[in-house]
Design a protein around this motif. Structure first.
Motif, short mmCIF file in Angstrom:
data_model
loop_
_atom_site.label_atom_id
_atom_site.label_comp_id
_atom_site.label_asym_id
_atom_site.label_seq_id
_atom_site.Cartn_x
_atom_site.Cartn_y
_atom_site.Cartn_z
N ASN A 59 0.80 -1.22 0.00
CA ASN A 59 0.00 0.00 0.00
C ASN A 59 0.84 1.27 0.00
N ASP A 60 1.94 1.23 -0.73
CA ASP A 60 2.77 2.44 -0.80
C ASP A 60 3.17 2.76 -2.24
N GLY A 61 2.22 2.69 -3.12
CA GLY A 61 2.51 3.07 -4.50
C GLY A 61 2.65 1.90 -5.45
N GLY A 62 2.07 0.78 -5.13
CA GLY A 62 2.06 -0.33 -6.07
C GLY A 62 3.07 -1.42 -5.82
N ALA A 63 3.89 -1.32 -4.78
CA ALA A 63 4.87 -2.37 -4.50
C ALA A 63 4.15 -3.66 -4.12
N HIS A 72 10.74 -5.21 2.71
CA HIS A 72 10.25 -4.06 1.95
C HIS A 72 10.71 -2.77 2.60
N THR A 73 11.22 -1.87 1.79
CA THR A 73 11.60 -0.54 2.26
C THR A 73 10.51 0.44 1.84
N PHE A 74 9.87 1.05 2.81
CA PHE A 74 8.82 2.02 2.53
C PHE A 74 9.46 3.33 2.06
N SER A 75 8.80 3.96 1.11
CA SER A 75 9.36 5.17 0.49
C SER A 75 9.26 6.39 1.39
N GLY A 76 8.39 6.36 2.36
CA GLY A 76 8.24 7.49 3.26
C GLY A 76 7.44 7.10 4.48
N GLU A 77 7.33 8.04 5.39
CA GLU A 77 6.55 7.80 6.60
C GLU A 77 5.06 7.78 6.26
N GLY A 78 4.29 7.09 7.08
CA GLY A 78 2.85 7.09 6.87
C GLY A 78 2.18 5.87 7.44
N ASP A 79 0.86 5.82 7.23
CA ASP A 79 0.05 4.69 7.64
C ASP A 79 -0.17 3.80 6.42
N PHE A 80 0.09 2.51 6.58
CA PHE A 80 0.00 1.58 5.46
C PHE A 80 -0.78 0.34 5.86
N ARG A 81 -1.53 -0.19 4.90
CA ARG A 81 -2.24 -1.46 5.08
C ARG A 81 -1.44 -2.52 4.33
N VAL A 82 -0.82 -3.42 5.08
CA VAL A 82 -0.06 -4.51 4.48
C VAL A 82 -0.96 -5.73 4.43
N ALA A 83 -1.05 -6.35 3.28
CA ALA A 83 -1.92 -7.51 3.12
C ALA A 83 -1.12 -8.69 2.58
N LEU A 84 -1.43 -9.86 3.10
CA LEU A 84 -0.87 -11.11 2.62
C LEU A 84 -2.01 -12.01 2.20
N VAL A 85 -1.95 -12.50 0.96
CA VAL A 85 -2.87 -13.53 0.50
C VAL A 85 -2.05 -14.80 0.36
N ALA A 86 -2.36 -15.79 1.17
CA ALA A 86 -1.67 -17.09 1.11
C ALA A 86 -2.63 -18.07 0.46
N SER A 87 -2.13 -18.83 -0.52
CA SER A 87 -3.00 -19.79 -1.20
C SER A 87 -2.26 -21.09 -1.43
N ASP A 88 -3.04 -22.14 -1.72
CA ASP A 88 -2.41 -23.42 -2.02
C ASP A 88 -1.79 -23.36 -3.41
N ALA A 89 -1.13 -24.43 -3.80
CA ALA A 89 -0.39 -24.45 -5.06
C ALA A 89 -1.28 -24.22 -6.28
N ASN A 90 -2.58 -24.57 -6.19
CA ASN A 90 -3.48 -24.43 -7.33
C ASN A 90 -4.39 -23.21 -7.23
#
Length: 167
Positions: A59-63, A72-90
């Motif tokens: 959530n910092d410009g498309g990374a 991950h190195t954030f480009s600047g200070e701020g509030d960010f929503r980090v999301a992880l989608v974990a899925s099986d192999a298929n």
């Protein structure tokens, strides 16, 4: 005809007992700050259910990242929503975890009031801390906008990130 019926029964029995069902995936992650640069965060996947694919948004410009444990190195200070989608192999079983973090030059803090985890398979489940119903107007139903965003993210993962695509 009998031979075909017997063969089908054997194949079906083999498929039921030999091919294990995929375990439910529960996405979860933790993070730590790099001691040399407080804007650099190390994310560690703690998902259960044996995921085989990971998709991170910062959530910092498309990374984005499809590594299991990205840094991950954030480009600047701020509030960010980090999301992880974990899925099986298929990509048939997946789950999303989100954390809201505040990144400053002096470190990172987590906003627990906004963190959430949502479950979903490839066919549904909006990612976010709330659910929004589909809208109906005179017999015309408009899908939940959050579900449309989820489907768009899945499309990006498969078409834009070739390393995530498995045949």
């Amino acid at each position: 005809m009998k031979k075909y019926v017997i063969l089908c029964a054997i194949l079906l029995t083999t498929a039921v007992f030999v091919i294990p069902a995929s375990a439910a995936i529960t996405a979860h992650f933790e993070f730590s700050v790099d001691s040399s640069n407080p804007m650099t965060i190390h994310f560690t996947d703690k998902s259960t259910g044996n995921p085989g694919n990971w998709f991170w948004t910062f959530n910092d410009g498309g990374a984005i990242s499809n590594e299991r444990n990205p840094t991950h190195t954030f480009s600047g200070e701020g509030d960010f929503r980090v999301a992880l989608v974990a899925s099986d192999a298929n990509y048939g079983n997946e789950n999303t975890a989100m954390k809201f973090i505040k990144v400053t030059r002096s470190g990172v803090t987590e906003d627990n009031s906004g963190s959430s985890s949502s479950s979903g398979s490839s066919s549904g489940g909006s990612s976010g801390g709330f659910s929004m119903p589909a809208l109906s107007f005179g017999g015309i139903t408009i899908p939940n906008p959050l579900d449309l965003i989820d489907e768009y993210i899945k499309l990006i993962r498969v078409m834009i990130i070739p390393a995530n695509y498995k045949i």
